[in-house]
Write a protein that holds these residues in place. Sequence first.
Motif, PDB file in Angstrom:
ATOM      1  N   HIS B 103     -63.356  42.801   0.086  1.00 34.87           N
ATOM      2  CA  HIS B 103     -62.832  41.953   1.148  1.00 34.87           C
ATOM      3  C   HIS B 103     -63.495  42.232   2.491  1.00 34.87           C
ATOM      4  O   HIS B 103     -63.712  41.320   3.273  1.00 34.87           O
ATOM      5  CB  HIS B 103     -61.308  42.067   1.244  1.00 34.87           C
ATOM      6  CG  HIS B 103     -60.648  41.224   0.203  1.00 34.87           C
ATOM      7  ND1 HIS B 103     -59.789  41.717  -0.743  1.00 34.87           N
ATOM      8  CD2 HIS B 103     -60.794  39.905  -0.082  1.00 34.87           C
ATOM      9  CE1 HIS B 103     -59.413  40.744  -1.554  1.00 34.87           C
ATOM     10  NE2 HIS B 103     -60.012  39.634  -1.176  1.00 34.87           N
ATOM     11  N   GLU B 107     -65.181  39.053   4.214  1.00 30.21           N
ATOM     12  CA  GLU B 107     -64.637  38.592   5.497  1.00 30.21           C
ATOM     13  C   GLU B 107     -65.638  38.757   6.623  1.00 30.21           C
ATOM     14  O   GLU B 107     -65.774  37.884   7.478  1.00 30.21           O
ATOM     15  CB  GLU B 107     -63.352  39.356   5.843  1.00 30.21           C
ATOM     16  CG  GLU B 107     -62.167  38.867   5.054  1.00 30.21           C
ATOM     17  CD  GLU B 107     -60.888  39.597   5.450  1.00 30.21           C
ATOM     18  OE1 GLU B 107     -60.889  40.298   6.492  1.00 30.21           O
ATOM     19  OE2 GLU B 107     -59.901  39.477   4.720  1.00 30.21           O
ATOM     20  N   TRP B 149     -61.259  33.936  14.439  1.00 31.56           N
ATOM     21  CA  TRP B 149     -61.624  35.341  14.355  1.00 31.56           C
ATOM     22  C   TRP B 149     -61.264  36.120  15.608  1.00 31.56           C
ATOM     23  O   TRP B 149     -61.628  37.280  15.742  1.00 31.56           O
ATOM     24  CB  TRP B 149     -63.117  35.492  14.081  1.00 31.56           C
ATOM     25  CG  TRP B 149     -63.494  34.976  12.759  1.00 31.56           C
ATOM     26  CD1 TRP B 149     -64.157  33.815  12.500  1.00 31.56           C
ATOM     27  CD2 TRP B 149     -63.221  35.564  11.482  1.00 31.56           C
ATOM     28  NE1 TRP B 149     -64.314  33.652  11.150  1.00 31.56           N
ATOM     29  CE2 TRP B 149     -63.756  34.712  10.499  1.00 31.56           C
ATOM     30  CE3 TRP B 149     -62.576  36.738  11.074  1.00 31.56           C
ATOM     31  CZ2 TRP B 149     -63.668  34.994   9.135  1.00 31.56           C
ATOM     32  CZ3 TRP B 149     -62.491  37.007   9.723  1.00 31.56           C
ATOM     33  CH2 TRP B 149     -63.025  36.142   8.777  1.00 31.56           C
TER      34      TRP B 149
END
Lengths: 160, 160, 83, 83
Positions: B103, B107, B149
């Motif tokens: 992840h 990401e 983000w």
Amino acid sequence: MAVRVQREDFDPGNELERLSAGNHDIGGVASFVGLVRDVAGGEEVSAMTLEHYPGMTEKLLAEIEAEANERWPLEASLIVHRYGRLAPGDRIVLVATASAHRHAALESCQFLIDWLKTKAPFWKLEESGSSGEKWVAARATDDRAAARWKQSSDKDEAAE
Amino acid sequence: MAVRVQREDFDPGNELERLSAGNHDIGGVASFVGLVRDVAGGEEVSAMTLEHYPGMTEKLLAEIEAEANERWPLEASLIVHRYGRLAPGDRIVLVATASAHRHAALESCQFLIDWLKTKAPFWKLEESGSSGEKWVAARATDDRAAARWKQSSDKDEAAE
Amino acid sequence: MKILYFAWLRQQTGIDTEEVEAPGEVTDVAGLLDWLKTRGPGHAAALADLSAVRVAVNQEFAELDAEVAPGDEVAIFPPMTGG
Amino acid sequence: MKILYFAWLRQQTGIDTEEVEAPGEVTDVAGLLDWLKTRGPGHAAALADLSAVRVAVNQEFAELDAEVAPGDEVAIFPPMTGG
């Protein structure tokens, strides 16, 4: 769309090249390569053996790839998963997705790898110099990662 | 960590190989390759020229790569962005991130490409056989993708 | 019926594939697993904790109340750890 | 002060880089842009709609009220479309 389950290594550069070759509708190719780490749960890992369920593996991978192609507008997709004995640094799996737009490629790539971790019939046996062989236990974090991809209709029901 | 801004093409397979070579703490390598499409906004695109701000581009790419390395536990990362005249099917950009866990890799890869779309000083000029040259307009969807983000401290404030 | 064992279930039973003829009262997965336990100490140990076991019938994941019939392929394995 | 123009701002002004000496009352980005408009019809056209224009001072993104001084490198460009 393609799925391969194989003992042999694969070449990510070649695979990505072939995935998008000649298709100028593709704006982005997302990929994930899983590698064997030399440590797991704090213990040194000297090698790993991946066992799988021949027949069911290919069938399930083809189904999940088809689902990704239904949920995202993909131009191409590929899953390659190895089995057999692997050493630290060896490649285990490649997931690659190509789409006109980057978010479809990136999201479907993550969807496929999250799914593979929990639903594909593979089992890992880790070898350690100090403590011998050990079957890897399933992880709750992997189940949660897979669960967040439930269709939004499911999620709506859960929220009600 | 590495950043390159170059006119020449790059080889994704080589780049990915070098990114993880010899580091057995890496469990996953995520990557995104952006390609020139032959159609944009319904119009045929025969070629594209990428202009950039030499000096500032490299500085900003290095800053955002450092930020990704602060936010995720990355073992390695790479951004390669081309400039100059490109044809449909040509590679534009490569973002690759490697981490112990998938992840973090996936990401941070998405974070970097979302950021590149809106904050890196690149401008695209599209050429079309039918309507000549046209500078590509910024897209609101790209701004929204970059905005998600924002650090969670910012998000918390927004939610209050 | 064809039974397949994977991972530590294969190791504990000492079997990867076996052809069995279950008695007529075995009609679902739960009944089949109960009956398989009686086939020997390896089987009994492997199937002692059913919460650690997953089943597929004819290559489809199946719950304990899923039907089984002669001719089916039934696979028994731990939770998957691929990728 | 060194002024850089990119993309259609470069095309409309016909200039990629120019060295300018702005008058003393130009102390921020807004004042600089206003003064640059007076340098010719290309500059005036390129800078007519400031909502379509972004600015960096010494390679840092800057707002209209950011200070500028002799010796600075000021770049003027449209919203970015990279990746």
